[in-house]
Scaffold this motif. Structure first.
Motif, mmCIF file in Angstrom:
data_model
loop_
_atom_site.group_PDB
_atom_site.id
_atom_site.type_symbol
_atom_site.label_atom_id
_atom_site.label_comp_id
_atom_site.label_asym_id
_atom_site.label_seq_id
_atom_site.Cartn_x
_atom_site.Cartn_y
_atom_site.Cartn_z
ATOM 1 N N ASP A 142 9.175 -2.700 4.295
ATOM 2 C CA ASP A 142 7.692 -2.963 3.898
ATOM 3 C C ASP A 142 6.917 -2.501 5.235
ATOM 4 O OD1 ASP A 142 8.988 -4.967 2.386
ATOM 5 O OD2 ASP A 142 9.744 -6.512 4.405
ATOM 6 N N ARG A 145 5.727 0.471 3.263
ATOM 7 C CA ARG A 145 5.047 0.402 2.056
ATOM 8 C C ARG A 145 3.949 -0.029 2.268
ATOM 9 N NH1 ARG A 145 4.513 -4.683 -0.802
ATOM 10 N NH2 ARG A 145 6.299 -6.187 0.510
ATOM 11 N N GLU A 149 0.605 1.151 0.390
ATOM 12 C CA GLU A 149 -0.481 0.711 -0.717
ATOM 13 C C GLU A 149 -2.110 0.594 -0.050
ATOM 14 O OE1 GLU A 149 3.068 -2.433 -2.223
ATOM 15 O OE2 GLU A 149 1.586 -2.797 -0.179
ATOM 16 N N GLU A 254 -2.820 2.662 -7.201
ATOM 17 C CA GLU A 254 -1.261 2.253 -6.375
ATOM 18 C C GLU A 254 -0.060 3.052 -7.346
ATOM 19 O OE1 GLU A 254 -0.176 -1.105 -4.834
ATOM 20 O OE2 GLU A 254 -2.313 -1.944 -3.416
ATOM 21 N N ALA A 258 2.985 5.283 -6.671
ATOM 22 C CA ALA A 258 4.483 5.146 -6.516
ATOM 23 C C ALA A 258 5.051 6.198 -7.399
ATOM 24 C CB ALA A 258 4.374 3.466 -7.129
ATOM 25 N N LEU A 265 6.509 0.245 -5.202
ATOM 26 C CA LEU A 265 5.251 -0.913 -4.053
ATOM 27 C C LEU A 265 4.939 -1.962 -5.099
ATOM 28 C CD1 LEU A 265 2.266 2.064 -3.364
ATOM 29 C CD2 LEU A 265 4.047 1.578 -2.615
ATOM 30 N N TYR A 280 4.957 -5.075 -9.227
ATOM 31 C CA TYR A 280 5.703 -4.332 -8.862
ATOM 32 C C TYR A 280 4.844 -3.051 -9.581
ATOM 33 C CZ TYR A 280 9.809 -6.517 -7.112
ATOM 34 O OH TYR A 280 10.683 -7.542 -6.471
ATOM 35 N N ILE A 288 12.167 3.066 0.503
ATOM 36 C CA ILE A 288 10.606 3.414 0.711
ATOM 37 C C ILE A 288 11.245 4.140 2.550
ATOM 38 C CG2 ILE A 288 8.509 2.990 1.789
ATOM 39 C CD1 ILE A 288 8.078 1.851 -0.969
#
Length: 320
Positions: A142, A145, A149, A254, A258, A265, A280, A288
């Protein structure tokens, strides 16, 4: 007079070498304090929602006019000096203050290094510097991620959009864009205080980023091919998922990132303890991890170089 694409390259070079000056006298920091001052003066405590919207709109209009007039006036003043290259130098400096690729890369690299060292608490703390979501319970995936992002989405407003508006209208228009983006970051929240007062700031930022975001999406796909990532999948995910992002523009950055990195993401985030689900972007072909942050940073820099290259080639075509 130096061609505008070379001025943009000069600003990018300055940022690459010097980074963003971390000082309270940075023009964007000064602008932020001015916006806060106007907010205190104009916010209608206890007023109706309509009044909040009107006063917030007046703030946006005032700041945009001041930002553009300041940059244009500064350039006009410098042109009166007996220095042939003075306005070019000022244009480079103004654009330099409007972009932030190195700061964006450093934020991602700091989180990458902390995750590699296994210092998850420190990584969570650094994630908190760049996102508004709760970070106390983030795991490694996380945290990575959030960094990816941020790098992807801010490639639009921290790199491509300032270049785009510089190409359209020189440094004054780039400064106007930076002012609009700063107001959005300060006022564009969907909470009780800003839902109406900050609505115009958020809408103006959305409109200004509409074309740069879509240019960025295409450039991310091209960058994926050039860097040996999965460019075909980047294109597929861009087409499939970009519109699902809650922001009208964020998905165009994004989604291709991804797809290029074969990660997913979006998903569950917590804000002030409340659970929120964001659509998503991409498919979870790979878990990730920290290494994907570096991939996002490489893509970001490649996108910046591609934009400057196309800007230069377009100028040659236009004037020949």
């Amino acid at each position: 007079m130096i061609p505008a694409p070379l001025l943009a390259m000069g600003a990018f070079f300055l940022d690459t070498v010097l980074g963003d000056p971390q000082t309270r006298w940075h023009p964007v920091a000064v602008l932020g304090r001015f916006i806060s001052l106007l907010e205190r003066l104009l916010y209608p405590t206890g007023g109706s929602n309509q009044r909040k919207f009107v006063m917030g709109s007046l703030l946006v209009l005032f700041i945009l006019c001041i930002a553009y007039a300041f940059a244009e006036g500064l350039l006009l003043a410098v042109r009166q000096l007996p220095v042939a290259w003075g306005s070019d130098a000022v244009s480079v400096l103004l654009l330099y203050f409007c972009i932030s690729p190195r700061m964006l890369a450093k934020a991602g690299q700091d989180i990458y290094m902390l995750l590699v060292k296994g210092d998850l608490p420190a990584a969570r703390e650094h994630v908190g510097y760049i996102v508004g979501r709760d970070t106390a319970q983030l795991d490694e995936a996380d945290a990575a991620r959030a960094a990816i992002e941020t790098v992807a989405e801010n490639t639009v407003d921290g790199v491509i959009a300032p270049f785009f508006f510089f190409a359209l209208g020189g440094a004054p228009l780039a400064v106007l864009y930076r002012a609009a983006n700063t107001m959005d970051s300060m006022l564009g929240y969907r909470n009780e205080r800003y839902l109406y007062f900050g609505r115009m700031a958020a809408r103006v930022d959305d409109v200004l980023n509409y074309i740069p975001a879509r240019i960025s999406g295409v450039l991310f796909v091209m960058a994926a091919f050039l860097l040996g990532y999965d460019g075909r999948n980047a294109l597929n995910i861009l087409v499939r998922d970009a519109a699902g992002h809650p922001s009208p523009n964020g998905g165009h950055a994004e989604a291709p990132v991804a797809g290029a990195l074969h990660i997913r993401l979006g998903g569950i985030n917590y804000y002030f303890g409340e659970r929120h689900f964001r659509a998503y972007m991409g498919d979870a072909h790979m878990d990730i991890s920290a290494k994907h942050i570096l991939g996002a940073i490489r893509l970001m820099y490649t996108v910046a170089v591609l934009f400057l290259l196309f800007y230069y080639l377009f100028s040659l075509y236009r004037y020949n």
